[in-house]
Design a protein around this motif. Structure first.
Motif, PDB file in Angstrom:
ATOM      1  N   GLU A  97       0.825  -1.215   0.000  1.00  0.00           N
ATOM      2  CA  GLU A  97       0.000   0.000   0.000  1.00  0.00           C
ATOM      3  C   GLU A  97       0.859   1.265   0.000  1.00  0.00           C
ATOM      4  O   GLU A  97       0.418   2.330  -0.386  1.00  0.00           O
ATOM      5  CB  GLU A  97      -0.898   0.062   1.242  1.00  0.00           C
ATOM      6  N   ARG A  99      -6.450   6.896   1.095  1.00  0.00           N
ATOM      7  CA  ARG A  99      -5.313   7.006   0.170  1.00  0.00           C
ATOM      8  C   ARG A  99      -5.718   7.799  -1.067  1.00  0.00           C
ATOM      9  O   ARG A  99      -6.762   7.536  -1.668  1.00  0.00           O
ATOM     10  CB  ARG A  99      -4.839   5.616  -0.256  1.00  0.00           C
ATOM     11  N   ILE A 135      -4.569   5.434  -5.936  1.00  0.00           N
ATOM     12  CA  ILE A 135      -4.235   4.002  -6.012  1.00  0.00           C
ATOM     13  C   ILE A 135      -4.243   3.613  -7.490  1.00  0.00           C
ATOM     14  O   ILE A 135      -5.291   3.681  -8.150  1.00  0.00           O
ATOM     15  CB  ILE A 135      -5.259   3.162  -5.219  1.00  0.00           C
ATOM     16  N   GLN A 194      -4.134  -2.394  -4.888  1.00  0.00           N
ATOM     17  CA  GLN A 194      -4.760  -2.945  -3.686  1.00  0.00           C
ATOM     18  C   GLN A 194      -5.039  -4.457  -3.819  1.00  0.00           C
ATOM     19  O   GLN A 194      -5.114  -5.160  -2.818  1.00  0.00           O
ATOM     20  CB  GLN A 194      -6.057  -2.161  -3.423  1.00  0.00           C
ATOM     21  N   ALA A 197      -2.537  -6.420  -1.899  1.00  0.00           N
ATOM     22  CA  ALA A 197      -2.342  -6.111  -0.471  1.00  0.00           C
ATOM     23  C   ALA A 197      -3.148  -7.084   0.377  1.00  0.00           C
ATOM     24  O   ALA A 197      -4.222  -7.537  -0.033  1.00  0.00           O
ATOM     25  CB  ALA A 197      -2.800  -4.683  -0.204  1.00  0.00           C
ATOM     26  N   SER A 226      -4.778  -6.292   2.788  1.00  0.00           N
ATOM     27  CA  SER A 226      -5.970  -5.572   3.255  1.00  0.00           C
ATOM     28  C   SER A 226      -7.018  -5.400   2.149  1.00  0.00           C
ATOM     29  O   SER A 226      -7.929  -4.600   2.303  1.00  0.00           O
ATOM     30  CB  SER A 226      -5.547  -4.204   3.789  1.00  0.00           C
ATOM     31  N   TYR A 227      -6.899  -6.146   1.016  1.00  0.00           N
ATOM     32  CA  TYR A 227      -7.855  -5.994  -0.085  1.00  0.00           C
ATOM     33  C   TYR A 227      -9.292  -6.165   0.415  1.00  0.00           C
ATOM     34  O   TYR A 227      -9.585  -7.043   1.213  1.00  0.00           O
ATOM     35  CB  TYR A 227      -7.559  -6.983  -1.219  1.00  0.00           C
TER      36      TYR A 227
END
Ligand SMILES: [Zn+2]
Length: 386
Positions: A9, A47, A50, A65, A68, A70-71
């Motif tokens: 990220e 953010r 992206i 993303q 990541a 954290s998707y």
């Protein structure tokens, strides 16, 4: 093992190296040369920019993303504190209270962390393939799902020099010990659950995992307490000649305070690393403390949390906090240059189809190991995710 320090990220010049869509032929690419186009960018409250991309093979779009851990998360900032809390003896509701979120959020993120830790362990095993040169201590850690009527052991394979946890594997088995008639009637009324060959099957899968790690044609030195199921699994295994086994039966102990017999002392020395791991799990995991109300309801979820504990033991926690010895088991095996933080453990998303999952781990990843006594068992369907 190639593992980045900076979370994806936070990368400015991120370039995808493969397509994140599992159906695409470029999904499993490991060599350089992946072809994509830039496809604009989007912003969120957290953010500003992206970047998005389009795969030139399948034509699908994706963003940074997608790579990541954290998707799709609405509360990505909770992943690190949830992971840290899970190995610090907190139960889900305690974590939810201290983090200011719903208990179901903690439960979902705990499952995601478990899947990530399972894939991280698979990646570590791929890297270690053919390089195993230390003796392994093997034993089952005893726990239960939903009720003490439904016990299971978890095979733990621990390096005796490195203290690295190589594998964990569940072994459901029948309840033992004394029971009152009403307890026995209740136990018999419970729906049957698949045992996957209990201790025998679990140990056999452990042997397969170790043989994959041994050098070509090399042997594995294994120390255990000599449960009959272990010996059956070993003698019936096609590669049994490649194992050198050292057995230390569990001796009768006590009364409390009496000195250890020489056999007990030898057994404790030989199985020291695996005993230490089991003590650590009981001490740091809310669901494995004795007489707890935070016990796990489902084997699959308990295994997910044990994979989180395995990642912590292998990559984050130094061998001893008392000494202090910050060298982690992964550092001793050359997998890491220094202890990892949880942020580093979670710096990249891993994709199940890009890795070889040993034994029944893909069943655990998909949540296919159900608990029949419970009315609902949600599997991990791959609708948007891998
Ligand atoms: Zn593609």
């Amino acid at each position: 093992m190639v593992w980045p320090e900076t979370p994806v990220e936070r990368l400015q010049g991120f370039r995808p190296r493969f397509c994140p869509w599992p159906e695409c032929s470029e999904h499993r690419r490991s060599a350089p040369g992946y072809r994509f186009h830039r496809h604009g960018a989007y912003a969120t409250v957290r953010r500003p920019k992206i970047p998005r991309f389009r795969c030139l093979t399948c034509g699908r779009a994706f963003s940074r993303q997608s790579f990541a851990t954290s998707y799709y998360l609405k509360r990505p900032e909770l992943l690190v504190p949830v992971a840290a809390g899970l190995v610090a003896g907190s139960a889900h509701r305690q974590l939810a209270r201290s983090l200011g979120c719903a208990p179901s959020t903690v439960t979902r993120q705990s499952a995601r962390l478990g899947r990530h830790a399972l894939l991280l362990q698979s990646l570590a095993l791929e890297t270690l393939s053919g390089r195993l040169c230390e003796s392994i201590a093997a034993d089952h850690f005893e726990t239960f799902e939903f009720s003490q009527d439904l016990p299971f052991g978890v095979l733990t394979l621990v390096g005796r020099d490195s203290w690295f946890v190589f594998g964990i594997d569940p072994a459901p088995h029948a309840r033992t010990g004394r029971r009152t008639p009403s307890q026995e009637a209740r136990r018999l009324a419970r729906p049957r659950r698949p045992s996957r060959a209990g201790y025998f099957g679990s140990f056999r899968r452990g042997l397969d995992l170790l043989l994959d790690l041994a050098p070509q044609g090399g042997s594995v030195h294994l120390v255990c307490d000599g449960k009959p199921e272990y010996l059956d699994a070993l003698t019936s295994h096609a590669g049994h000649r490649r194992f050198a086994i050292e057995i230390h039966p569990n001796p009768v102990r006590g009364p409390k305070g009496s000195p250890k017999s020489p056999e007990a002392a030898a057994r404790d020395r030989a199985l020291h690393t695996v005993d230490r791991l089991h003590a650590l799990l009981r001490h740091t995991r809310a669901d494995h403390k004795r007489e707890t109300i935070a016990f796990g309801r489902r084997l699959n979820a308990i295994m997910e949390r044990l994979f989180v504990a395995t990642a912590w033991r292998n990559f984050v926690k130094g061998r001893s906090e008392r000494r202090p010895d910050p060298v982690t088991p992964a550092m001793r095996l050359g997998l890491a240059g220094r202890p990892w933080t949880w942020r580093q453990v979670l710096s990249r998303r891993l994709f199940p189809r890009r890795h070889r999952l040993p034994g029944l781990w893909s069943n655990l990843y998909r949540r296919n190991w159900t608990t029949p006594v419970l009315p609902t068992n949600h599997r991990h369907r791959l609708k948007h995710a891998a």
